[in-house]
Write an enzyme that holds these catalytic residues in place. Structure first.
Site, mmCIF file in Angstrom:
data_model
loop_
_atom_site.group_PDB
_atom_site.id
_atom_site.type_symbol
_atom_site.label_atom_id
_atom_site.label_comp_id
_atom_site.label_asym_id
_atom_site.label_seq_id
_atom_site.Cartn_x
_atom_site.Cartn_y
_atom_site.Cartn_z
ATOM 1 N N HIS A 25 -2.749 -4.801 -70.149
ATOM 2 C CA HIS A 25 -4.282 -4.916 -70.028
ATOM 3 C C HIS A 25 -4.936 -4.032 -71.090
ATOM 4 O O HIS A 25 -4.633 -2.688 -70.708
ATOM 5 C CB HIS A 25 -4.627 -4.544 -68.513
ATOM 6 N N CYS A 57 -7.993 -9.353 -72.009
ATOM 7 C CA CYS A 57 -9.211 -8.984 -71.181
ATOM 8 C C CYS A 57 -10.493 -9.172 -71.694
ATOM 9 O O CYS A 57 -10.894 -8.024 -72.538
ATOM 10 C CB CYS A 57 -9.222 -7.920 -70.167
ATOM 11 N N HIS A 64 -8.219 -12.689 -69.076
ATOM 12 C CA HIS A 64 -9.220 -12.305 -68.011
ATOM 13 C C HIS A 64 -10.449 -12.778 -68.711
ATOM 14 O O HIS A 64 -10.904 -12.279 -69.670
ATOM 15 C CB HIS A 64 -9.326 -10.753 -67.682
ATOM 16 N N ASP A 104 -12.904 -12.564 -63.916
ATOM 17 C CA ASP A 104 -12.760 -11.063 -63.797
ATOM 18 C C ASP A 104 -14.330 -10.738 -63.173
ATOM 19 O O ASP A 104 -15.313 -11.127 -63.951
ATOM 20 C CB ASP A 104 -12.163 -10.201 -64.945
ATOM 21 N N HIS A 105 -14.397 -9.911 -62.498
ATOM 22 C CA HIS A 105 -15.675 -9.148 -62.102
ATOM 23 C C HIS A 105 -16.858 -10.169 -62.073
ATOM 24 O O HIS A 105 -17.507 -10.288 -62.889
ATOM 25 C CB HIS A 105 -15.719 -8.063 -63.058
ATOM 26 N N TYR A 129 -14.815 -7.881 -57.267
ATOM 27 C CA TYR A 129 -13.908 -8.998 -56.764
ATOM 28 C C TYR A 129 -14.666 -9.699 -55.636
ATOM 29 O O TYR A 129 -14.081 -9.999 -54.596
ATOM 30 C CB TYR A 129 -12.265 -8.494 -56.496
HETATM 31 C C1 DNO Z 1 -9.875 -4.292 -62.964
HETATM 32 C C2 DNO Z 1 -8.704 -4.547 -63.489
HETATM 33 C C3 DNO Z 1 -7.876 -3.550 -63.941
HETATM 34 C C4 DNO Z 1 -6.346 -4.153 -64.304
HETATM 35 C C5 DNO Z 1 -5.237 -3.102 -64.453
HETATM 36 C C6 DNO Z 1 -4.089 -3.988 -65.046
HETATM 37 O O1 DNO Z 1 -10.717 -4.878 -62.408
HETATM 38 O O2 DNO Z 1 -9.035 -5.340 -64.716
HETATM 39 O O3 DNO Z 1 -7.345 -2.765 -62.824
HETATM 40 O O4 DNO Z 1 -5.938 -4.847 -63.012
HETATM 41 O O5 DNO Z 1 -5.672 -2.343 -65.380
HETATM 42 O O6 DNO Z 1 -3.085 -3.135 -64.892
#
Ligand code: DNO
Length: 389
Positions: A240, A278, A305, A349-350, A366
């Site tokens: 990531h 990501c 992501h 994501d987010h 989340y």
């Molecule tokens: C946060 C995530 C990170 C991710 C880690 C992967 O929302 O994108 O915490 O899960 O960095 O190791």
């Protein structure tokens, strides 16, 4: 792409049955209760995998199998911890789980100063304020030499903030930066810890003398050691990117953009050494052109992501709508749909906090409604790309 969802295990109030109704196909999860550095047993993995399958989904990606701090700073326990990591990987492989996300960020995973930044429409999102982060670093942590890492304008704001900030606001800042965002992803600091600042300073001190070159060497060592297990079980390790993608708190960060990724993929030139792309993390660095990076590294991307940010004129960044901002998700989805393997796992994501998310106390970023809304937007992009090319 395969539509996946980050699910936090059986205690997550969002159930697999709910996820099936909104078009989710695969689960992204971890053995969250196992402390960092301990072995994930084949039995525990099988048990969670079965639970997911009985509920009509499958375990698509591990996020994360965390890399213990001593592996990152090169402590004397690192070889024992790498052996544990290899056993966990083999146990995942024996259970047919072949995509593993991890990160190599020292001490602190992702960073935000505000977890409920208000939007004009009444919803809220995560936010990173440069000056409030500088305040945390210079005035709360009181890290030696911290002022030198910030601009004069940032330091001017720090001094202004110092005149008005209340103890409650200081506590909130600590809670957002090193407690709440970290607890569920990283485990270095827990909500029950009495003095998170002191604990955090001890963790930072482990990295004294570890610069970018040393951290890179430790990452290369770790990956070189685990690759034979990945080769044996056909496991793709996906790193990531650092979030945000720049050095923080005097710590080096080594997965921030093109030069770093070039280094990483060449340093351990094995197809199982890959990326979790990501878009949100990368988009928070002005130096990154997100679609260009996706195109360049397409063959080494095994997990995506989908999220976006906007960088504001003062250098702060905010989570953007999944249809807007520097992540350029429309372009990314087009690229991945047309040129990546059909089952490339992607997750939203987010999400923003919206509607009744506020009352549910979800992990920051989340939310349920916010992520569902973004998933529907992305499904719309996928349908449009399929129809129009
Ligand atoms: C946060 C995530 C990170 C991710 C880690 C992967 O929302 O994108 O915490 O899960 O960095 O190791």
């Amino acid at each position: 792409m395969e539509r996946t969802w980050r699910w936090f295990g059986k205690k997550d109030p969002i159930t697999p049955a709910m996820l099936r109704q909104i078009g989710v196909e695969g689960i992204v999860t971890a053995l969250h209760e196992v402390p960092n550095g301990d072995i994930w047993t084949a039995e525990d993995i099988r048990e969670l995998k079965n639970y997911i399958e009985v509920n009509g989904l499958h375990w698509s990606v591990v996020e994360s199998l965390p890399v213990a701090e001593a592996i990152k700073y090169g402590g004397k326990e690192r070889d024992r911890l790498i052996e544990n990591y290899k056993i966990s990987l083999a146990n995942l492989g024996k259970n047919g789980i072949r995509t593993v996300c991890y990160n190599f960020m020292p001490v602190i995973d992702w960073i935000r100063t505000d977890l409920d930044h208000p939007w004009p429409d009444g919803s809220s999102s995560l936010y990173f304020s440069r000056s409030r982060f500088a305040y945390f670093d210079c005035c709360i942590l009181q890290r030696a030499g911290a002022e030198n890492d910030y601009s004069d304008a940032d330091m001017q704001q720090v001094r202004e903030l110092d005149k008005t900030i209340t103890q409650q606001e200081k506590d909130d800042l600590v809670y957002s930066i090193i407690v709440k965002t970290q607890g569920f992803v990283n485990g270095n600091i827990r909500e029950s810890d009495r003095n998170p600042v002191a604990l955090f300073k001890d963790l930072l001190s482990l990295y004294a003398g570890i610069d970018k070159t040393a951290l890179r060497a430790n990452m290369q060592y770790f990956l070189t050691q685990i690759m034979p297990v990945c080769d044996l079980f056909d496991i793709h390790m996906t790193v990531h990117p650092d979030d945000p993608p720049f050095p923080v708190l005097g710590l080096p960060r080594i997965v921030t953009g093109e030069a770093d990724i070039d280094w990483l993929l060449a340093a351990v030139d094995n197809p199982h050494n890959g990326l979790a792309f990501c878009a949100g993390s990368l988009s928070a660095g002005r130096h990154n052109d997100v679609p260009a990076l996706a195109k360049k590294y397409l063959k080494r991307i095994h997990f995506v992501h989908l999220r976006s940010t906007d960088i504001l004129p003062n250098g702060d960044f905010i989570e953007a709508s999944h249809l807007e901002g520097r992540g350029r998700l429309v372009k990314l989805v087009q690229l991945f749909e047309q040129h990546a393997p059909a089952r490339l796992p992607m997750r939203i994501d987010h999400g923003r906090n919206m509607l009744d998310d506020e009352q549910k106390n979800y992990n920051p970023g989340y939310s349920f409604q916010g992520r569902m809304y973004a998933l529907a937007q992305v499904m719309g992009i996928i349908a449009a790309v399929k129809e129009l090319g």
